[in-house]
Design a protein around this motif. Structure first.
Motif: not given
Length: 408
Positions: A263-267
């Motif tokens: 989820l850290e790569q969601l952006n």
């Protein structure tokens, strides 16, 4: 020491067999001499020794012909009784060993039929003993009991060996099934990863190419900008595809592998969708909590696949991603509207593997999954993933809303 003796015995079977026969013959002859010393009438010695030799000489064939060896030993024991000897367990040594061997090597019915026949022979022999007319226990019950006990012992050993063999076979079958199950699970995991990576990036690349072609004549600057971002999409696809396929060539876990997305790569995912013309609004409710690598990857892949389905199938160009952190669960919701009123086509109606892949990921993580049409139109994907209990009491804070806003 026991294992060493067993290895030596297995390496020299002939010597072991000869030693066994010699010891059995010596014990039988010693019993003949001992019984003859207190028997009235002094029974003949050399015929008894000859009968003991015949009974013991048949023993090398007990592995292939156990019933013939048992019949020979029974006949010799009956002959010793006919010569005037009291049939003691020592004189019956060859018969008892033969009966035990029969119980070990034959089926249950054969074992007990042969035991009853040998018992009947010894009972008949004891019934004609003139020296002990009133000692039924010594002449009849005692020999019959020893024969039946030898048969029971042999049958018990045979059952134990069959049980051990069955357990070993069952353990081998379980190991094979477990290995087959792990192979199938690994294939499914790799298939899900490949599907998510290839479907997502190729869908975005297709959408970018379509948008560039559509804007080429009216807005060439925007078309060139989309085309300039297209190599980034394809490069990301090749990078993740290489990392996934590279797992198939690893012999161990010592190789350096790229970290799994989360989820850290969601952006970054939202920005990539924006280049394909999909506006994504991300909303986070509750206090963010660190996730395990498995849950983090599962949540990311589900959101990624849901946005991919929106890009491919939805009539609208907007979608909303909602993350709700509760004390013991994380709820992911991806929704989109029907846009201009055209019917919404989803992966479920198209027979694709997107919804199936998301459902399997959620189920494997111990969560729940639901996907379907919304009452007011559009489509919704909802997934609940379990989280460990919070360590600190301040995690139980009231939920708050944080809107990251639409992606541009």
């Amino acid at each position: 020491m026991n294992n060493s003796w067993q290895r030596r015995a297995a390496a020299h079977p002939t010597a072991v067999e000869a030693t066994t026969v010699a010891l059995l013959f010596a014990c039988t002859v010693a019993s003949v001499l001992l019984t003859r010393s207190f028997m009235p009438g002094t029974p003949p010695l050399w015929p008894a020794i000859a009968l003991a030799a015949v009974a013991c000489a048949a023993f090398p064939w007990r592995g292939r012909r156990p019933l013939y060896v048992l019949a020979t030993a029974t006949a010799c024991a009956m002959a010793l009784g006919a010569l005037g000897y009291l049939v003691t367990p020592g004189l019956m040594g060859p018969l008892l060993v033969a009966q035990y061997s029969t119980g070990v090597r034959t089926a249950r019915r054969t074992t007990w039929n042969s035991a009853l026949a040998a018992t009947a022979g010894m009972v008949v022999t004891g019934g004609f003993r003139p020296s002990f007319p009133h000692s039924l226990i010594i002449t009849i019950v005692n020999p019959a009991a020893w024969v039946l006990l030898s048969a029971a012992l042999g049958a018990y050993v045979r059952v134990r060996r069959e049980y051990a063999a069955a357990r070993a076979e069952h353990a081998d079958r379980q190991r094979e099934e477990e290995a087959r199950r792990r192979v199938i699970q690994e294939r499914m995991r790799i298939a899900r990863e490949l599907h998510d990576v290839v479907a997502h990036h190729l869908t975005l690349a297709d959408a970018q190419a379509g948008a560039a072609a559509h804007l080429a004549r009216t807005h060439p600057d925007q078309a060139l900008g989309i085309i300039a971002k297209l190599p980034d999409t394809t490069a990301a696809a090749l990078r993740e595809l290489k990392a996934t396929v590279g797992l198939l060539y690893q012999d161990d876990d010592t190789a350096d592998l790229a970290p799994a997305p989360g989820l850290e790569q969601l952006n970054e995912l939202v920005d990539t969708c924006a280049t394909a013309g999909l506006e994504v609004i991300v909303t986070v409710e509750g206090r963010r909590r660190p996730l395990s690598p498995v849950l983090d990857l599962t949540a990311y892949r589900i959101v990624q696949e849901a946005l991919t389905n929106v890009t491919k199938h939805a009539a609208t160009r907007t979608a909303e991603v909602r993350l709700r952190y509760a004390p013991r669960s994380l709820t992911l919701t991806v929704t989109n509207d029907t846009g201009s009123g055209r019917p919404l086509v989803t992966a479920a109606s198209g027979g694709g593997f997107g919804l199936l892949s998301m459902r399997e990921r959620a189920t494997a993580a111990g969560g729940t999954f639901h996907a379907g049409h919304r009452p007011r139109g559009g489509f919704e994907v909802a997934c609940g993933l379990p989280l460990p209990a919070p360590v600190h009491s301040h995690d139980e804070l009231p939920l708050h809303h944080h809107d990251e806003g639409p992606a541009t």
